[in-house]
Design an enzyme around this catalytic site. Structure first.
Site, PDB file in Angstrom:
ATOM      1  N   LYS A   1       0.862  -1.188   0.000  1.00  0.00           N
ATOM      2  CA  LYS A   1       0.000   0.000   0.000  1.00  0.00           C
ATOM      3  C   LYS A   1       0.894   1.232   0.000  1.00  0.00           C
ATOM      4  O   LYS A   1       1.710   1.425   0.898  1.00  0.00           O
ATOM      5  CB  LYS A   1      -0.897   0.017   1.236  1.00  0.00           C
ATOM      6  CG  LYS A   1      -1.631   1.357   1.463  1.00  0.00           C
ATOM      7  CD  LYS A   1      -2.520   1.354   2.716  1.00  0.00           C
ATOM      8  CE  LYS A   1      -3.085   2.755   3.003  1.00  0.00           C
ATOM      9  NZ  LYS A   1      -3.946   2.794   4.220  1.00  0.00           N
TER      10      LYS A   1
ATOM     11  N   LYS B   1      -9.895  13.256   8.014  1.00  0.00           N
ATOM     12  CA  LYS B   1      -9.393  12.924   9.347  1.00  0.00           C
ATOM     13  C   LYS B   1      -9.311  14.176  10.206  1.00  0.00           C
ATOM     14  O   LYS B   1      -9.148  15.271   9.682  1.00  0.00           O
ATOM     15  CB  LYS B   1      -7.975  12.331   9.236  1.00  0.00           C
ATOM     16  CG  LYS B   1      -7.904  10.937   8.658  1.00  0.00           C
ATOM     17  CD  LYS B   1      -6.446  10.478   8.545  1.00  0.00           C
ATOM     18  CE  LYS B   1      -6.327   9.089   7.951  1.00  0.00           C
ATOM     19  NZ  LYS B   1      -6.937   8.024   8.759  1.00  0.00           N
TER      20      LYS B   1
ATOM     21  N   ASP C   1       1.792   6.584   5.311  1.00  0.00           N
ATOM     22  CA  ASP C   1       0.777   5.613   4.889  1.00  0.00           C
ATOM     23  C   ASP C   1       1.214   4.837   3.634  1.00  0.00           C
ATOM     24  O   ASP C   1       0.426   4.121   3.036  1.00  0.00           O
ATOM     25  CB  ASP C   1      -0.560   6.337   4.663  1.00  0.00           C
ATOM     26  CG  ASP C   1      -1.762   5.429   4.879  1.00  0.00           C
ATOM     27  OD1 ASP C   1      -1.604   4.371   5.510  1.00  0.00           O
ATOM     28  OD2 ASP C   1      -2.861   5.784   4.400  1.00  0.00           O
TER      29      ASP C   1
ATOM     30  N   ASP D   1     -12.020   7.314   3.818  1.00  0.00           N
ATOM     31  CA  ASP D   1     -10.786   7.089   4.582  1.00  0.00           C
ATOM     32  C   ASP D   1     -10.398   5.604   4.612  1.00  0.00           C
ATOM     33  O   ASP D   1      -9.313   5.256   5.053  1.00  0.00           O
ATOM     34  CB  ASP D   1     -10.970   7.627   6.009  1.00  0.00           C
ATOM     35  CG  ASP D   1      -9.646   7.847   6.729  1.00  0.00           C
ATOM     36  OD1 ASP D   1      -8.590   7.745   6.070  1.00  0.00           O
ATOM     37  OD2 ASP D   1      -9.686   8.127   7.944  1.00  0.00           O
TER      38      ASP D   1
ATOM     39  N   GLU E   1      -9.299   3.791   2.293  1.00  0.00           N
ATOM     40  CA  GLU E   1      -8.830   3.859   0.901  1.00  0.00           C
ATOM     41  C   GLU E   1      -7.780   2.812   0.567  1.00  0.00           C
ATOM     42  O   GLU E   1      -7.651   2.414  -0.583  1.00  0.00           O
ATOM     43  CB  GLU E   1      -8.282   5.267   0.620  1.00  0.00           C
ATOM     44  CG  GLU E   1      -6.825   5.511   1.038  1.00  0.00           C
ATOM     45  CD  GLU E   1      -6.574   5.401   2.541  1.00  0.00           C
ATOM     46  OE1 GLU E   1      -7.546   5.527   3.315  1.00  0.00           O
ATOM     47  OE2 GLU E   1      -5.417   5.170   2.928  1.00  0.00           O
TER      48      GLU E   1
ATOM     49  N   ARG F   1      -7.546  -0.331   1.158  1.00  0.00           N
ATOM     50  CA  ARG F   1      -8.084  -1.594   0.632  1.00  0.00           C
ATOM     51  C   ARG F   1      -8.531  -1.451  -0.822  1.00  0.00           C
ATOM     52  O   ARG F   1      -8.507  -2.420  -1.579  1.00  0.00           O
ATOM     53  CB  ARG F   1      -9.226  -2.085   1.533  1.00  0.00           C
ATOM     54  CG  ARG F   1     -10.426  -1.184   1.585  1.00  0.00           C
ATOM     55  CD  ARG F   1     -11.307  -1.423   2.805  1.00  0.00           C
ATOM     56  NE  ARG F   1     -10.722  -0.897   4.039  1.00  0.00           N
ATOM     57  CZ  ARG F   1     -11.264  -1.031   5.246  1.00  0.00           C
ATOM     58  NH1 ARG F   1     -12.412  -1.662   5.390  1.00  0.00           N
ATOM     59  NH2 ARG F   1     -10.658  -0.530   6.308  1.00  0.00           N
TER      60      ARG F   1
HETATM   61  N1  BES Z   1      -4.031   4.804   6.887  1.00  0.00           N
HETATM   62  C1  BES Z   1      -5.138   4.589   7.740  1.00  0.00           C
HETATM   63  C2  BES Z   1      -4.825   3.631   8.899  1.00  0.00           C
HETATM   64  C3  BES Z   1      -3.814   4.122   9.897  1.00  0.00           C
HETATM   65  C4  BES Z   1      -4.208   4.804  11.017  1.00  0.00           C
HETATM   66  C5  BES Z   1      -2.471   3.857   9.719  1.00  0.00           C
HETATM   67  C6  BES Z   1      -3.270   5.246  11.946  1.00  0.00           C
HETATM   68  C7  BES Z   1      -1.531   4.276  10.649  1.00  0.00           C
HETATM   69  C8  BES Z   1      -1.940   4.976  11.757  1.00  0.00           C
HETATM   70  C9  BES Z   1      -6.292   4.005   6.936  1.00  0.00           C
HETATM   71  O1  BES Z   1      -6.371   4.439   5.629  1.00  0.00           O
HETATM   72  C10 BES Z   1      -7.547   4.437   7.609  1.00  0.00           C
HETATM   73  O2  BES Z   1      -7.824   5.594   7.630  1.00  0.00           O
HETATM   74  N2  BES Z   1      -8.283   3.472   8.137  1.00  0.00           N
HETATM   75  C11 BES Z   1      -9.491   3.754   8.821  1.00  0.00           C
HETATM   76  C12 BES Z   1     -10.520   2.754   8.375  1.00  0.00           C
HETATM   77  C13 BES Z   1     -11.924   3.105   8.775  1.00  0.00           C
HETATM   78  C14 BES Z   1     -12.378   4.337   8.041  1.00  0.00           C
HETATM   79  C15 BES Z   1     -12.816   1.944   8.455  1.00  0.00           C
HETATM   80  C16 BES Z   1      -9.233   3.650  10.325  1.00  0.00           C
HETATM   81  O3  BES Z   1      -8.403   2.834  10.737  1.00  0.00           O
HETATM   82  O4  BES Z   1      -9.807   4.430  11.059  1.00  0.00           O
HETATM   83 ZN    ZN Z   2      -4.634   4.999   4.742  1.00  0.00          ZN
HETATM   84 MN    MN Z   3      -7.437   6.212   5.422  1.00  0.00          MN
END
Ligand code: BES
Ligand code: ZN
Ligand code: MN
Length: 500
Positions: A266, A278, A289, A348, A350, A352
């Site tokens: 990713k 966010k 990321d 967010d 994204e 996946r």
């Molecule tokens: N890149 C983030 C996950 C992340 C969070 C990585 C903190 C490192 C530190 C990912 O894209 C994300 O935002 N995931 C969301 C998913 C949710 C919207 C279902 C999350 O983890 O809140």
């Molecule tokens: Zn992300």
């Molecule tokens: Mn995200």
């Protein structure tokens, strides 16, 4: 940036200046030939200093003796190896990192790799110590215009290991040096700021691997659109930066026509969350990321540099997730490369979407023996596992076992998490084949379950590295925000099971 440390291997002569490093067990007895070598005055000085400092030779502890009597070296550093029963368990790479931290300000040091008879201090151990020291020596200071005077900056530039068989140690070091450089590449990429390292620039950095004999192909938006990677392109459509997919191929196998091993990363160069934006606090961390993609680049570098006898393919999906008039909306439905449709619930989620298309593409084009993807995919994995383990999800027990074993050996440990039809139901959508989020519960699992819909029957493992790839806790082998997590793990996976 490069490894800041020059490593060499030579015979066990005493240094005329700088630091001399020795090893002892918890009995504080120096090996006979070492004691003879440094002479009675130094042995006596060590014993007095140990008593004065209550140094007990515990594993990874250190005694520092400045201006040691009877020696030309500026300081003597004695590293503890602990009890005989602990010695076999002591990870020489971690020990090398801990050792490096104690060497201090001289610009050069000599390490006499000798110790208690039951410590296997051969060429492999010497090379492991060197690996740990190089990893510990890393710091990312490209954007500091003033040089500080902290410990790291004063660190020695050359480390010479005194060993019985320098040629054998040099050979053992060659493969580890390749891996160390791969880790440094991964760390540098993750540490880079997002205004510098956007998808196009990331692609250019990956293309540098061609110097090592890696075939690098960069797919631009026009090509991606023609291929049909609409899920990936949807994520990037709110950014002025163009998306990219990079394919890196290392063909090192002796036998031709064997299915390659495949690694997918990713590469969200910055994740604002998109329209589902966010909160501001800590958002700067989302420059990391792309740690999965960085690991894949570092791994391909390591494999090529050590001429691994394997055919390996690395693929990375590079995008920037931004809110914009043209950005993807919650409610949008996109058709992925696989043909399956996805309802966007939260922009967010994204990563996946990016991986869905790249995994499907990798499977169709390369028919790999297995695919391992790495992604900073969910915050939820940190709730489950903290930062000590990456989450491992797999449809293949043998692959999962091998990853776990490689994790134990390298210290880049993984913890297996469940998959199953009941979780899979949580991402069914009212309007499309699936939705991109599964609700509050089991967030890392529903994310993995989503990816599973894009791998078919290919043996596959997903590593959620949100906790391990960035914001890393300090360790013996890393002080940097970016750990370069996964390069050593996957290099070991390949070396132990897929070469030959
Ligand atoms: N890149 C983030 C996950 C992340 C969070 C990585 C903190 C490192 C530190 C990912 O894209 C994300 O935002 N995931 C969301 C998913 C949710 C919207 C279902 C999350 O983890 O809140
Ligand atoms: Zn992300
Ligand atoms: Mn995200």
């Amino acid at each position: 940036m490069s490894v800041r440390l020059k490593v060499g291997f030579a015979s066990q002569v005493l240094p005329a200046s700088g630091t001399l490093v020795l090893f002892v067990g918890d009995d504080l007895v120096l090996p006979h030939h070492v004691a003879e070598h440094i002479g009675p005055a130094a042995v006596e000085g060590f014993a007095r200093a140990a008593a004065a400092e209550k140094f007990k030779g515990k594993a990874k502890s250190a005694l520092v003796v400045p201006a040691p009597a009877g020696l030309q070296a500026d300081r003597l550093v004695v590293i503890g190896l602990g009890r005989a029963s602990d010695r076999e368990k002591t990870d020489a790479v971690a020990l090398g990192g801990a050792m490096f931290a104690k060497i201090g300000s001289p610009r050069h040091a000599k390490v006499l790799v000798s110790g208690p008879a039951d410590w296997p201090h051969g060429p492999e151990i010497a090379a492991d110590l060197a690996l740990g020291a190089s990893l510990r020596a890393y710091s990312f200071d490209r954007y500091k215009t003033k040089k500080g005077d902290d410990e790291e900056k004063d660190a020695p530039q050359t480390l010479s290991f005194g060993v019985e068989d320098p040629a054998a140690a040099k050979k053992a070091w060659k493969t580890r040096d390749a891996v160390a450089r791969g880790v440094v590449t991964a760390r540098d990429l993750v540490n880079e700021p997002p205004n510098v390292l956007h998808p196009e620039e990331f692609g250019k950095r990956a293309a540098e691997l061609s110097e090592l004999g890696v075939e690098v192909e960069i797919l631009d938006e026009k090509q991606l659109s023609k291929i049909g990677m609409r899920a990936l392109l949807g994520v990037g459509q709110g950014s002025t930066r163009e998306s990219r997919v990079v394919v890196m191929r290392w063909n090192g196998a002796k036998k031709k026509g064997v299915a390659p091993v495949c690694f997918v990363g990713k590469g969200v160069c910055f994740d604002t969350g998109g329209i589902s934006i966010k909160p501001a606090g800590g958002m700067e961390d989302m420059k990391g990321d792309m740690a999965g993609a960085a690991c894949v680049v570092g791994l391909m570098q390591a494999l090529a540099a050590r001429k691994a006898k394997v055919d390996a393919v690395g693929l990375i999906g590079l995008v920037e997730n931004m809110p914009d008039g043209n950005a993807q909306r919650p409610g949008d439905i996109v058709a992925s490369l696989s043909g399956q449709t996805i309802e966007i619930i939260n922009t967010d989620a994204e990563g996946r979407l990016v991986l869905a298309d790249v995994l499907w593409y990798a499977k169709e084009r390369f028919k790999p023996a297995f695919m391992v993807d790495l992604a900073t995919l969910t915050g939820a994995i940190m709730i489950a596992l903290g930062q000590e383990n990456a989450g491992l999800f797999s449809n293949d027990d043998a692959l999962a076992e091998r990853l776990s074993a490689a994790g134990t050996v390298t210290g880049e440990t993984v913890w297996r998490m469940p998959l199953g039809p009941a979780y899979d139901k949580l991402i069914d959508s009212k309007f499309a084949d699936m939705k991109n989020t599964g609700g509050r519960h089991g967030g890392s699992i529903t994310a993995a379950q989503f990816l599973k819909r894009f791998v078919g029957d290919t043996p596959w493992a997903h590593l959620d590295i949100a906790g391990t790839g960035m914001g890393s806790p300090a360790s013996d082998v890393n002080r940097s925000w970016a750990s370069g997590w996964g390069v050593r793990l996957l290099d070991r996976l390949v070396a132990d099971y897929y070469e030959g």
